[in-house]
Design a protein around this motif. Structure first.
Motif, PDB file in Angstrom:
ATOM      1  N   TYR A   1     -37.590  30.130 113.001  1.00 10.08           N
ATOM      2  CA  TYR A   1     -36.460  28.952 113.553  1.00 10.08           C
ATOM      3  C   TYR A   1     -35.338  29.882 114.020  1.00 10.08           C
ATOM      4  O   TYR A   1     -34.370  29.032 114.529  1.00 10.08           O
TER       5      TYR A   1
ATOM      6  N   ALA B   1     -47.522  27.181 107.243  1.00 12.13           N
ATOM      7  CA  ALA B   1     -47.618  26.676 108.415  1.00 12.13           C
ATOM      8  C   ALA B   1     -48.278  27.929 109.513  1.00 12.13           C
ATOM      9  O   ALA B   1     -48.875  27.505 110.338  1.00 12.13           O
TER      10      ALA B   1
ATOM     11  N   LYS C   1     -34.102  20.863 109.329  1.00 15.88           N
ATOM     12  CA  LYS C   1     -35.735  20.844 109.798  1.00 15.88           C
ATOM     13  C   LYS C   1     -36.112  21.857 108.797  1.00 15.88           C
ATOM     14  O   LYS C   1     -35.558  23.167 108.492  1.00 15.88           O
ATOM     15  N   VAL C   2     -37.255  21.777 108.020  1.00 18.72           N
ATOM     16  CA  VAL C   2     -37.737  22.374 107.103  1.00 18.72           C
ATOM     17  C   VAL C   2     -39.305  22.800 107.483  1.00 18.72           C
ATOM     18  O   VAL C   2     -40.191  21.994 107.663  1.00 18.72           O
ATOM     19  N   GLN C   3     -39.745  24.141 107.642  1.00 13.75           N
ATOM     20  CA  GLN C   3     -41.287  24.383 107.907  1.00 13.75           C
ATOM     21  C   GLN C   3     -42.138  24.141 106.674  1.00 13.75           C
ATOM     22  O   GLN C   3     -41.750  24.341 105.505  1.00 13.75           O
ATOM     23  N   TYR C   4     -43.213  23.490 107.214  1.00 13.10           N
ATOM     24  CA  TYR C   4     -44.253  23.353 106.145  1.00 13.10           C
ATOM     25  C   TYR C   4     -44.658  24.747 105.335  1.00 13.10           C
ATOM     26  O   TYR C   4     -45.146  25.730 106.420  1.00 13.10           O
TER      27      TYR C   4
ATOM     28  N   LYS D   1     -37.206  29.849 108.210  1.00 12.41           N
ATOM     29  CA  LYS D   1     -38.022  28.658 108.036  1.00 12.41           C
ATOM     30  C   LYS D   1     -37.344  27.417 107.623  1.00 12.41           C
ATOM     31  O   LYS D   1     -37.977  26.494 107.329  1.00 12.41           O
ATOM     32  N   ALA D   2     -36.079  27.546 108.151  1.00 16.89           N
ATOM     33  CA  ALA D   2     -35.095  26.256 107.881  1.00 16.89           C
ATOM     34  C   ALA D   2     -34.022  26.341 108.929  1.00 16.89           C
ATOM     35  O   ALA D   2     -33.566  27.311 109.282  1.00 16.89           O
TER      36      ALA D   2
ATOM     37  N   GLY E   1     -43.120  21.440 111.089  1.00 10.96           N
ATOM     38  CA  GLY E   1     -41.999  21.006 110.177  1.00 10.96           C
ATOM     39  C   GLY E   1     -41.737  19.754 110.038  1.00 10.96           C
ATOM     40  O   GLY E   1     -42.127  19.076 110.857  1.00 10.96           O
ATOM     41  N   GLN E   2     -40.816  19.405 109.148  1.00  8.60           N
ATOM     42  CA  GLN E   2     -40.289  17.906 109.229  1.00  8.60           C
ATOM     43  C   GLN E   2     -38.846  18.255 108.977  1.00  8.60           C
ATOM     44  O   GLN E   2     -38.123  19.110 108.775  1.00  8.60           O
TER      45      GLN E   2
END
Length: 444
Positions: A202, A158, A152-155, A233-234, A136-137
């Motif tokens: 997450y 992923a 924070k956000v997952q690709y 996922k966030a 994530g980024q």
């Protein structure tokens, strides 16, 4: 139709190219040597090119490939100096850098996780990522109540990428070995595979972060950012930032290095007793030093629950090794499954293997250096040494693998810091049973 199968095939091909590229450069280098080229210069060129490819591929692929690179990065201090510099530079980049996710993907993921009105939760949202990680980024934003927050956000994909990468890396562990001289890659990859499920949701990370935050709230040495919101996922946490530990490693003063090493040691060895938890992703990208001198701890995606604190068997083995009680050490190791069935290992061999690892606990203050951890890696990894033969008769039971990996990773960071730490005092304050009968002199 999903393009995940096509992307997965592309990732597999790129990963497969890593060892093939190393082999091809080695063959070309051998040819240049036969033609009269300087051996040291050619070896240095090959190492630099291999490191460049390592970062380019692992950084681009993120997922399990990048997580593998990050796991390697904490052990780079153990790599011999003649190989280390280009790998050091490439691996350390993986601690915080990766190509960003497109803005459209970020918005789509936030819509999926927080609903179509997700923007109403924020006063501001920066589409440019502030940091990147393996799955994530992170984006900087302002929450609706005015707080600065990290989002924070997952690709996308992923989970598929992580599974595919780690399967492929596991198959290629022998071929990848030249990328990390002196390190056993297969157990590391296996352990990463075992832990990956916990990092993909997450909500689990938010739970761990809240638990750590409650334990270390108002702590004079450690800061854990508050969780604001979470979804599968966030995740949203309060924005806290300081000086990255990688900067202290690169150009910190002696005082800064020693202080950072002391803070990291205190956090690692106190957590099992204080929180019955162990932060299990020890690489410099997850730690920063705040302006007030406290340690900022980030990324709680990988955490081990230790209901009884540090495993009794590991504490007892350390105590026996410190006190040179070889017979009791051998009995415990066999009973706990640390010796392979059918092995003819004797007590003195086991003591000779383990006792040097306890050296940091034998002095009031220990200097963690690259040379020290390199000497340990050479001692147990060089097939010409008796300790290497001993290592082949030992086993690491699965229930202790994570604690062992995290502890070794923490020691690796201390050696990167070149820190002087009063580790005996720190460990003794949380595991007093280690020193109940006094500390023996070396060789006693």
């Amino acid at each position: 139709m999903s393009d995940i199968p096509r992307r997965t095939a592309s990732r597999t091909a790129k990963l497969a190219g890593l060892p093939l590229g190393v082999a091809g450069r080695a063959a070309a280098g051998w040819g240049r040597r036969l033609a009269g080229g300087d051996r040291d210069e050619i070896s240095a060129q090959l190492a630099a090119k291999s490191a460049e490819q390592l970062f380019a591929v692992l950084g681009e692929l993120k997922g399990g490939a990048m997580k593998f690179g990050q796991a390697l990065s904490v052990f780079e201090a153990a790599i011999p100096d003649e190989f280390a510099e280009p790998y050091r530079e490439a691996l350390v980049k993986l601690q915080a850098a990766a190509p960003p996710m497109p803005k459209a993907d970020v918005h789509r993921m936030l819509t999926e996780q927080f609903g179509s009105t997700w923007r109403t939760r924020f006063q501001e949202f920066d589409d440019t990522p502030a940091a990147s990680a393996s799955i994530g980024q992170v984006h900087r934003a302002v929450w609706r109540d005015g707080r600065d927050v990290a989002v924070k956000v997952q690709y996308p994909g992923a989970e598929e990428a992580l599974r595919s990468d780690l399967r492929q890396l596991g198959r290629m562990s022998r071929l990848l070995q030249p990328l990390a001289p002196g390190l056993e890659l297969k157990p590391l990859i296996t352990e990463l595979k075992d832990r990956m499920e916990e990092e993909l949701d997450y909500r689990d990370e938010a739970t761990y972060q809240r638990e750590f935050g409650a334990i270390f709230e108002d702590d004079e040495n450690v800061v854990v950012p508050r969780v604001v919101a979470s979804a599968p996922k966030a995740m949203v946490s309060e924005w806290v930032t300081g000086r990255p530990l990688s900067e202290v490693i690169r150009d910190g003063t002696r005082t800064e290095r020693d202080a950072a090493g002391t803070l990291l040691s205190e956090f690692h060895y106190s957590s099992p007793t204080r929180a019955h938890l162990l932060h299990s992703d020890p690489h410099p990208g997850n730690f920063q030093i705040l302006d007030d001198g406290r340690l900022l701890v980030l990324d709680f995606g990988a955490v081990a629950r230790l209901p009884e604190g540090m495993p009794h068997e590991l504490v007892a083995m350390t105590k026996y090794a410190l006190e040179y009680r070889s017979a009791e050490l051998m009995t415990l190791m066999r009973d706990a499954g640390f010796v392979l069935p059918g092995s003819h290992l004797d007590a003195d061999e086991a003591m000779g293997y383990l006792a040097p690892f306890t050296e940091p606990l034998r002095t009031e203050e220990f200097h963690f250096s690259r040379r020290w951890i390199q000497s340990q890696a050479e001692r147990v990894g060089d097939l010409r040494n008796p300790e290497a033969a001993t290592a082949r008769q030992l086993n690491l039971p699965p229930q202790f693998l994570l604690v062992h990996r995290v502890t070794m990773g923490t020691l690796g960071i201390l050696c990167q810091l070149d820190a002087r730490v009063r580790l005996r005092d720190i460990v003794g304050s949380w595991q007093p049973e280690l020193f109940d009968d006094g500390l023996p002199a070396a060789g006693e």
